[in-house]
Design a protein around this motif. Sequence first.
Motif, mmCIF file in Angstrom:
data_model
loop_
_atom_site.group_PDB
_atom_site.id
_atom_site.type_symbol
_atom_site.label_atom_id
_atom_site.label_comp_id
_atom_site.label_asym_id
_atom_site.label_seq_id
_atom_site.Cartn_x
_atom_site.Cartn_y
_atom_site.Cartn_z
ATOM 1 N N ASN A 46 0.822 -1.217 0.000
ATOM 2 C CA ASN A 46 0.000 0.000 0.000
ATOM 3 C C ASN A 46 0.855 1.267 0.000
ATOM 4 O OD1 ASN A 46 -2.442 -1.352 -0.007
ATOM 5 N ND2 ASN A 46 -2.513 -1.528 2.215
ATOM 6 N N VAL A 47 1.975 1.222 0.705
ATOM 7 C CA VAL A 47 2.869 2.387 0.752
ATOM 8 C C VAL A 47 3.448 2.653 -0.632
ATOM 9 C CG1 VAL A 47 5.056 3.261 1.650
ATOM 10 C CG2 VAL A 47 3.437 2.137 3.186
ATOM 11 N N ILE A 48 3.878 1.590 -1.317
ATOM 12 C CA ILE A 48 4.430 1.757 -2.665
ATOM 13 C C ILE A 48 3.362 2.265 -3.624
ATOM 14 C CG2 ILE A 48 5.408 0.525 -4.647
ATOM 15 C CD1 ILE A 48 6.871 -1.270 -2.723
ATOM 16 N N ASP A 184 -12.476 -6.356 0.950
ATOM 17 C CA ASP A 184 -11.735 -5.138 1.279
ATOM 18 C C ASP A 184 -10.556 -4.937 0.331
ATOM 19 O OD1 ASP A 184 -13.483 -4.679 3.316
ATOM 20 O OD2 ASP A 184 -12.138 -5.353 4.929
ATOM 21 N N ALA A 185 -9.820 -6.016 0.101
ATOM 22 C CA ALA A 185 -8.644 -5.931 -0.774
ATOM 23 C C ALA A 185 -9.052 -5.602 -2.206
ATOM 24 C CB ALA A 185 -7.864 -7.253 -0.735
ATOM 25 N N ALA A 186 -10.111 -6.253 -2.687
ATOM 26 C CA ALA A 186 -10.577 -6.018 -4.054
ATOM 27 C C ALA A 186 -11.089 -4.583 -4.224
ATOM 28 C CB ALA A 186 -11.670 -7.011 -4.419
ATOM 29 N N SER A 187 -11.786 -4.079 -3.219
ATOM 30 C CA SER A 187 -12.325 -2.718 -3.281
ATOM 31 C C SER A 187 -11.198 -1.692 -3.315
ATOM 32 C CB SER A 187 -13.234 -2.450 -2.071
ATOM 33 O OG SER A 187 -14.334 -3.342 -2.068
ATOM 34 N N ASN A 188 -10.204 -1.873 -2.443
ATOM 35 C CA ASN A 188 -9.077 -0.944 -2.412
ATOM 36 C C ASN A 188 -8.290 -0.986 -3.714
ATOM 37 O OD1 ASN A 188 -9.648 -0.110 0.214
ATOM 38 N ND2 ASN A 188 -8.382 -1.695 1.131
ATOM 39 N N GLU A 189 -8.113 -2.195 -4.252
ATOM 40 C CA GLU A 189 -7.365 -2.336 -5.492
ATOM 41 C C GLU A 189 -8.123 -1.702 -6.657
ATOM 42 O OE1 GLU A 189 -4.171 -3.403 -7.911
ATOM 43 O OE2 GLU A 189 -4.394 -3.221 -5.732
ATOM 44 N N PHE A 190 -9.435 -1.867 -6.669
ATOM 45 C CA PHE A 190 -10.263 -1.280 -7.726
ATOM 46 C C PHE A 190 -10.140 0.238 -7.736
ATOM 47 C CE2 PHE A 190 -14.422 0.511 -9.023
ATOM 48 C CZ PHE A 190 -14.415 0.109 -10.349
ATOM 49 N N LEU A 191 -10.187 0.845 -6.552
ATOM 50 C CA LEU A 191 -10.069 2.297 -6.449
ATOM 51 C C LEU A 191 -8.675 2.764 -6.884
ATOM 52 C CD1 LEU A 191 -11.906 2.914 -3.052
ATOM 53 C CD2 LEU A 191 -12.767 3.337 -5.367
ATOM 54 N N PHE A 192 -7.650 1.997 -6.533
ATOM 55 C CA PHE A 192 -6.292 2.342 -6.958
ATOM 56 C C PHE A 192 -6.175 2.288 -8.479
ATOM 57 C CE2 PHE A 192 -2.242 0.718 -8.520
ATOM 58 C CZ PHE A 192 -1.401 1.754 -8.160
ATOM 59 N N LEU A 193 -6.721 1.239 -9.090
ATOM 60 C CA LEU A 193 -6.647 1.087 -10.544
ATOM 61 C C LEU A 193 -7.319 2.250 -11.263
ATOM 62 C CD1 LEU A 193 -7.385 -2.738 -10.927
ATOM 63 C CD2 LEU A 193 -5.177 -1.583 -11.040
#
Length: 202
Positions: A46-48, A184-193
């Motif tokens: 997440n930091v990267i 949670d992981a999928a949601s955060n990754e989707f927003l990052f993408l």
Amino acid sequence: CKPCDTQAGKDLIPEMMALKTRAILRIKEFFVNAITAMRKNKTNVNVIQQQSLLRYAKLYHFLNKEAPTTAQEVKTGYIEVMSKLVHTLFKNYYTALMKLEKVVTTKQDLLVIEEDSLKSIFSTKIVFSKDKNVKGSETFFIDTRDHVLERVETEPVLIHVAVAENHKFCFEALFRSVLKHLVDAASNEFLFLLDFFGKQTS
């Protein structure tokens, strides 16, 4: 006339193209290094994502506009690294979580018993054991397993905390924890993408 049509403009075009090519290579190198760093053990992904990728998302948008093929290479590299990371993360989490399962039944427990074994030698009436201490008598006993429905949105089980406090969980609670962690992981990754690659990305 346009600046690029002047003699000075024409003289500068090769220099500008060389500068753009160099910028594209430097940007690609920067993103490749950041993505590769995500593969190191004990790295906070997440930091990267926030400090090295999302912070410079405009550079990727420039890359996508000026060198689509190079941008696609960066995207493909990210997908490959992230897919392996997510697979390993959830495999390890699930394996560790299953060690915290409170065993209710084992493969030795009988779910179905022949009627003849339940009949008294003096009667044909079937008698079921109500002794809760008898092995396998609570196979279908709900106990507190239904409480997981009241805690669907609670945070996933933290392995190190559960181990330290010697907690055990029914399978339903562990299954909910895995799904919650995945959502949670999928949601955060989707927003990052969306933020990094842009809303038009597939």
